[in-house]
Motif scaffolding. Structure first.
Motif, PDB file in Angstrom:
ATOM      1  N   SER A 153       0.831  -1.205   0.000  1.00 44.50           N
ATOM      2  CA  SER A 153       0.000   0.000   0.000  1.00 44.50           C
ATOM      3  C   SER A 153       0.865   1.255   0.000  1.00 44.50           C
ATOM      4  N   PRO A 154       0.293   2.392  -0.420  1.00 40.11           N
ATOM      5  CA  PRO A 154       1.047   3.662  -0.338  1.00 40.11           C
ATOM      6  C   PRO A 154       1.526   3.959   1.083  1.00 40.11           C
ATOM      7  N   ALA A 155       0.705   3.609   2.073  1.00 38.61           N
ATOM      8  CA  ALA A 155       1.090   3.862   3.465  1.00 38.61           C
ATOM      9  C   ALA A 155       2.329   3.054   3.845  1.00 38.61           C
ATOM     10  N   GLU A 156       2.411   1.809   3.392  1.00 32.87           N
ATOM     11  CA  GLU A 156       3.581   0.983   3.699  1.00 32.87           C
ATOM     12  C   GLU A 156       4.822   1.525   3.012  1.00 32.87           C
ATOM     13  N   PHE A 157       4.667   2.035   1.793  1.00 32.05           N
ATOM     14  CA  PHE A 157       5.805   2.654   1.104  1.00 32.05           C
ATOM     15  C   PHE A 157       6.262   3.908   1.849  1.00 32.05           C
ATOM     16  N   GLN A 158       5.327   4.718   2.318  1.00 29.24           N
ATOM     17  CA  GLN A 158       5.679   5.920   3.079  1.00 29.24           C
ATOM     18  C   GLN A 158       6.373   5.555   4.381  1.00 29.24           C
ATOM     19  N   TYR A 159       5.882   4.516   5.033  1.00 32.21           N
ATOM     20  CA  TYR A 159       6.510   4.032   6.268  1.00 32.21           C
ATOM     21  C   TYR A 159       7.958   3.640   5.997  1.00 32.21           C
ATOM     22  N   ASN A 160       8.190   2.860   4.932  1.00 36.30           N
ATOM     23  CA  ASN A 160       9.552   2.417   4.613  1.00 36.30           C
ATOM     24  C   ASN A 160      10.471   3.586   4.279  1.00 36.30           C
ATOM     25  N   LEU A 161       9.951   4.566   3.557  1.00 32.25           N
ATOM     26  CA  LEU A 161      10.768   5.737   3.212  1.00 32.25           C
ATOM     27  C   LEU A 161      11.173   6.504   4.467  1.00 32.25           C
ATOM     28  N   ALA A 162      10.215   6.692   5.370  1.00 34.44           N
ATOM     29  CA  ALA A 162      10.511   7.408   6.615  1.00 34.44           C
ATOM     30  C   ALA A 162      11.476   6.605   7.480  1.00 34.44           C
ATOM     31  N   HIS A 163      11.306   5.300   7.488  1.00 33.61           N
ATOM     32  CA  HIS A 163      12.191   4.420   8.260  1.00 33.61           C
ATOM     33  C   HIS A 163      13.621   4.526   7.740  1.00 33.61           C
ATOM     34  N   THR A 164      13.793   4.439   6.426  1.00 29.76           N
ATOM     35  CA  THR A 164      15.127   4.491   5.827  1.00 29.76           C
ATOM     36  C   THR A 164      15.818   5.821   6.097  1.00 29.76           C
ATOM     37  N   ALA A 165      15.080   6.910   5.914  1.00 28.19           N
ATOM     38  CA  ALA A 165      15.668   8.243   6.115  1.00 28.19           C
ATOM     39  C   ALA A 165      16.087   8.454   7.565  1.00 28.19           C
ATOM     40  N   THR A 166      15.320   7.887   8.491  1.00 30.37           N
ATOM     41  CA  THR A 166      15.632   8.056   9.913  1.00 30.37           C
ATOM     42  C   THR A 166      16.754   7.114  10.335  1.00 30.37           C
ATOM     43  N   HIS A 167      16.684   5.863   9.893  1.00 33.01           N
ATOM     44  CA  HIS A 167      17.691   4.871  10.285  1.00 33.01           C
ATOM     45  C   HIS A 167      19.072   5.226   9.740  1.00 33.01           C
ATOM     46  N   GLU A 168      19.122   5.958   8.640  1.00 38.55           N
ATOM     47  CA  GLU A 168      20.400   6.319   8.022  1.00 38.55           C
ATOM     48  C   GLU A 168      21.291   7.114   8.974  1.00 38.55           C
ATOM     49  N   ILE A 169      20.707   7.712  10.008  1.00 37.14           N
ATOM     50  CA  ILE A 169      21.489   8.522  10.946  1.00 37.14           C
ATOM     51  C   ILE A 169      22.596   7.700  11.589  1.00 37.14           C
TER      52      ILE A 169
END
Length: 254
Positions: free
Chosen positions: A149-165
């Motif tokens: 779903s679009p929501a799952e894609f948004q979740y993954n994008l936010a997860h990746t951007a945050t975890h990259e720290i």
């Protein structure tokens, strides 16, 4: 440095040992999991991911082969290393640094045996973020394996951007302390002493941040390595964690 200040290699080695030991003794003072309420707000400003207490990763630091040729220090890439389980906040300040793990241990095994797990597994509010090498738990949010779903894609994008720290933080530490940069050689010490040197560098990293320096001033810009996904057995699944992640996605990413 020994040549510069006019002392022998043996004296310089003793100095390094003494300073390393002193810094390791100070580690609990500089590296601790302080649950600051403002930390989750700082993480949420990065990419909109709520409730994040810290970001987690296990990194490898190359060492010379131990005298005993202990195969437990040979990692999956075929070289000798010590593993370091790191967690940091949104500024790159280390909240936890366990530097003593043999490089041959799987990341999941390191986590299962870690002091960090014992500290956080009963957490009722908030979670760490870990990549797809780790199992989904109520206190450890991981990416959705096959988002639909679009929501799952948004979740993954936010997860990746945050975890990259956490990846950026370790790259900055390697750049500042070149003895940890495997591309330029490796630590010429035993696993135990190499682990102490790595922890000492982590202490200095936090001390520099607490003195007002930017965590990523010296950050390298190497491309991120894509982690291998965890092959999880059905019996290892955590249905409560899966429900929690679904609720998180529904509430914040739909």
């Amino acid at each position: 440095m020994g040549d510069t200040i006019g002392i022998s290699q043996a004296s310089m080695s003793r100095c390094v040992s003494n300073v390393t030991r002193a810094l390791v003794e100070k580690a609990p003072q500089f590296i601790n999991f302080n649950r600051d309420p403002s930390s989750t707000e700082q993480f949420q400003r990065v990419a909109g991911f709520p409730g994040v207490l810290g970001v987690l990763d296990c990194v490898q630091v190359t060492i010379k082969a131990p005298n005993s040729e202990d195969s437990s220090y040979v990692n999956k890439k075929g070289f000798h290393s010590v593993g370091c389980l790191l967690a940091c906040d949104a500024r790159g300040l280390l909240l936890s640094a366990e530097t003593h793990w043999p490089g041959g241990l799987r990341d999941t095994d390191v986590l299962e045996r870690s002091a960090l797990l014992k500290q956080l597994q009963d957490t009722e509010e908030g979670w760490l973020l870990g990549d797809c090498r780790y199992p989904l738990r109520k206190w450890l949010m991981t990416p959705v394996d096959c988002p639909e779903s679009p929501a799952e894609f948004q979740y993954n994008l936010a997860h990746t951007a945050t975890h990259e720290i956490v990846d950026r933080t370790f790259r900055a530490i390697q750049t500042r302390f070149r003895c940890l940069d495997g591309s330029k050689g490796y630590l010429q010490y035993s696993p135990e002493r190499s682990s102490s040197i790595l922890l000492a560098c982590c202490v200095l990293h936090n001390a520099s941040l607490q003195s007002g320096l930017d965590a990523w001033t010296l950050e390298r810009t190497d491309p991120l390595e894509q982690p291998e996904s965890l092959e999880q057995r059905p019996e290892d699944r955590d249905s409560q964690a899966e429900d929690l992640r679904k609720q998180l996605i529904l509430k914040h990413f739909s």
